[in-house]
Scaffold this motif. Sequence first.
Motif, short mmCIF file in Angstrom:
data_model
loop_
_atom_site.label_atom_id
_atom_site.label_comp_id
_atom_site.label_asym_id
_atom_site.label_seq_id
_atom_site.Cartn_x
_atom_site.Cartn_y
_atom_site.Cartn_z
N ARG A 18 -73.56 54.60 95.07
CA ARG A 18 -72.20 54.08 94.89
C ARG A 18 -72.09 53.21 93.65
NH1 ARG A 18 -72.54 53.45 100.63
NH2 ARG A 18 -72.72 51.17 100.51
N PHE A 19 -73.19 52.62 93.19
CA PHE A 19 -73.19 51.88 91.93
C PHE A 19 -73.59 52.78 90.75
CE2 PHE A 19 -73.47 48.29 94.85
CZ PHE A 19 -72.61 47.38 94.25
N GLN A 20 -74.55 53.68 90.99
CA GLN A 20 -75.04 54.51 89.88
C GLN A 20 -73.97 55.45 89.36
OE1 GLN A 20 -78.62 56.78 90.67
NE2 GLN A 20 -78.41 57.95 88.78
N TRP A 21 -73.19 56.05 90.27
CA TRP A 21 -72.22 57.05 89.82
C TRP A 21 -71.18 56.47 88.86
CZ3 TRP A 21 -67.02 58.39 90.10
CH2 TRP A 21 -66.73 59.72 89.80
N PRO A 22 -70.52 55.35 89.17
CA PRO A 22 -69.56 54.81 88.19
C PRO A 22 -70.24 54.30 86.92
CG PRO A 22 -69.76 53.33 90.07
CD PRO A 22 -70.47 54.58 90.44
N ALA A 23 -71.47 53.79 87.03
CA ALA A 23 -72.18 53.34 85.83
C ALA A 23 -72.46 54.52 84.91
CB ALA A 23 -73.49 52.65 86.23
N ASP A 24 -72.93 55.62 85.48
CA ASP A 24 -73.18 56.83 84.69
C ASP A 24 -71.88 57.39 84.12
OD1 ASP A 24 -75.80 56.50 85.46
OD2 ASP A 24 -75.80 58.15 86.91
N LEU A 25 -70.82 57.33 84.91
CA LEU A 25 -69.53 57.85 84.47
C LEU A 25 -69.04 57.11 83.23
CD1 LEU A 25 -67.05 59.69 85.15
CD2 LEU A 25 -66.12 57.73 86.41
N LEU A 26 -69.09 55.79 83.26
CA LEU A 26 -68.61 55.00 82.12
C LEU A 26 -69.47 55.23 80.88
CD1 LEU A 26 -67.70 51.65 83.91
CD2 LEU A 26 -66.12 53.35 82.98
N ALA A 27 -70.79 55.31 81.07
CA ALA A 27 -71.67 55.59 79.93
C ALA A 27 -71.34 56.95 79.32
CB ALA A 27 -73.13 55.54 80.37
N SER A 28 -71.11 57.94 80.17
CA SER A 28 -70.78 59.28 79.67
C SER A 28 -69.45 59.27 78.94
CB SER A 28 -70.74 60.28 80.83
OG SER A 28 -72.02 60.42 81.42
N TRP A 29 -68.45 58.54 79.45
CA TRP A 29 -67.17 58.44 78.76
C TRP A 29 -67.36 57.87 77.35
CZ3 TRP A 29 -63.15 56.07 82.71
CH2 TRP A 29 -62.85 57.05 83.69
#
Length: 416
Positions: A19-30
Amino acid sequence: MTVFARIPALAPFQIRSFRFQWPADLLASWAFEMEGVILGWFVLVSTGSVTALAVFGSLQFLGTLVSPFFGMAGDRIGNRNVLCLMRITYAGVAFCLMLLFLSRLATPVPVFLLAAVMGLVRPSDITLRNLLVGETMPADLLMRAMSVSRMTADSARVVGALSGATLMATLGSGIAYVVICAVYGVSFLLSLNVGVRRLRVLGEQAIPLSPVRALREGFAYVWSTPDVRAATLLAFLMNFAAFPLVNALLAHVAKDIYGLDQTGLGWLIASFAIGALSGSILLSMHGARIRAARTMIACALVWFALNLVFSWIQTPRWGEILLILIGVAQSFCMVPMAVILLRTADPAFRGRVMGVRMLAVYGLPLGLLLSGPLIEHVGFAVTGSLYSVIGIAFTLLIAAHWREHLWYPQAAANQR
């Protein structure tokens, strides 16, 4: 029963770390995609050279040469810690680029140098993401988790590409980089909360003291494990012959073939990403039913066939439709490939295996460097056709040579 348990695609979010990794990865990818659009357009406009654009694109993958050491570092000090250090580096490089653009001192030389620094670190980001998912996710949720994780990169190519192009066109590159720095900062803060459980299957002495010995053992394990070796070789082939046409070269397609501006380039990138995102969503819902190795091979062939057609398209609308289909094929090829490596590799070697797998990404800069001069001499259509035919031929060779491990239903790589 929680909503996460009731909806199959959301099942991985039952795990707190995810639940923390997914949004962190999402923002980095953006942020990655926003930078890619801004800097790729800057290089093409300031130099006017497709070869320079290809060289710039290849710099983004410079770190594939040292990616096995990132996997080993994760085994030693924890994958979460390594990922956090990497994301601090992204923010620092983006801050330097922000200052250059705001002060109007940006020229190709410093941009290329900073791109090289970023290129040393960023290619290993996907390795650390996958390793964290592999060590925190139960086996029965792995395919769904990898599919949902893949959505971060796929959705980023939609949101990041369009927002990067829009910010650059309306506010300028300097203000766009202010936003990018903020996005990297939030990604870092979220990454601090990702799970820190570390596998110790063979005990603390499983990781040799010598990095060279660890790297040698990683290569030996990949070479001696047929399904892992086949997946790694196919990964190199896809990066060499498939990804260049839908990666940095899209700037050339948009500007010189379709006659589009940077916003049009954003829509081309977004079309590919929409297809990839759709494929990831389908896999997150139904991925547990497929045979991973068979799907990987079949969709690799479909991907190359679609690339062949895309090479000859002259109109943006048909190009966008084909890019959506290519994106779907890409997800159905690359997600099962990652699952094969995580599921079949010995957990004690997982970090080294994924590090060696990242070396396969070096096929992309090689493919880009060769494609630049080829396009300038024979054109994009002939170059794309050549790459696609080579890809189809070698995919068939890999499938035939390792058919017992990749095609037979009872093979470990095809277990549901």
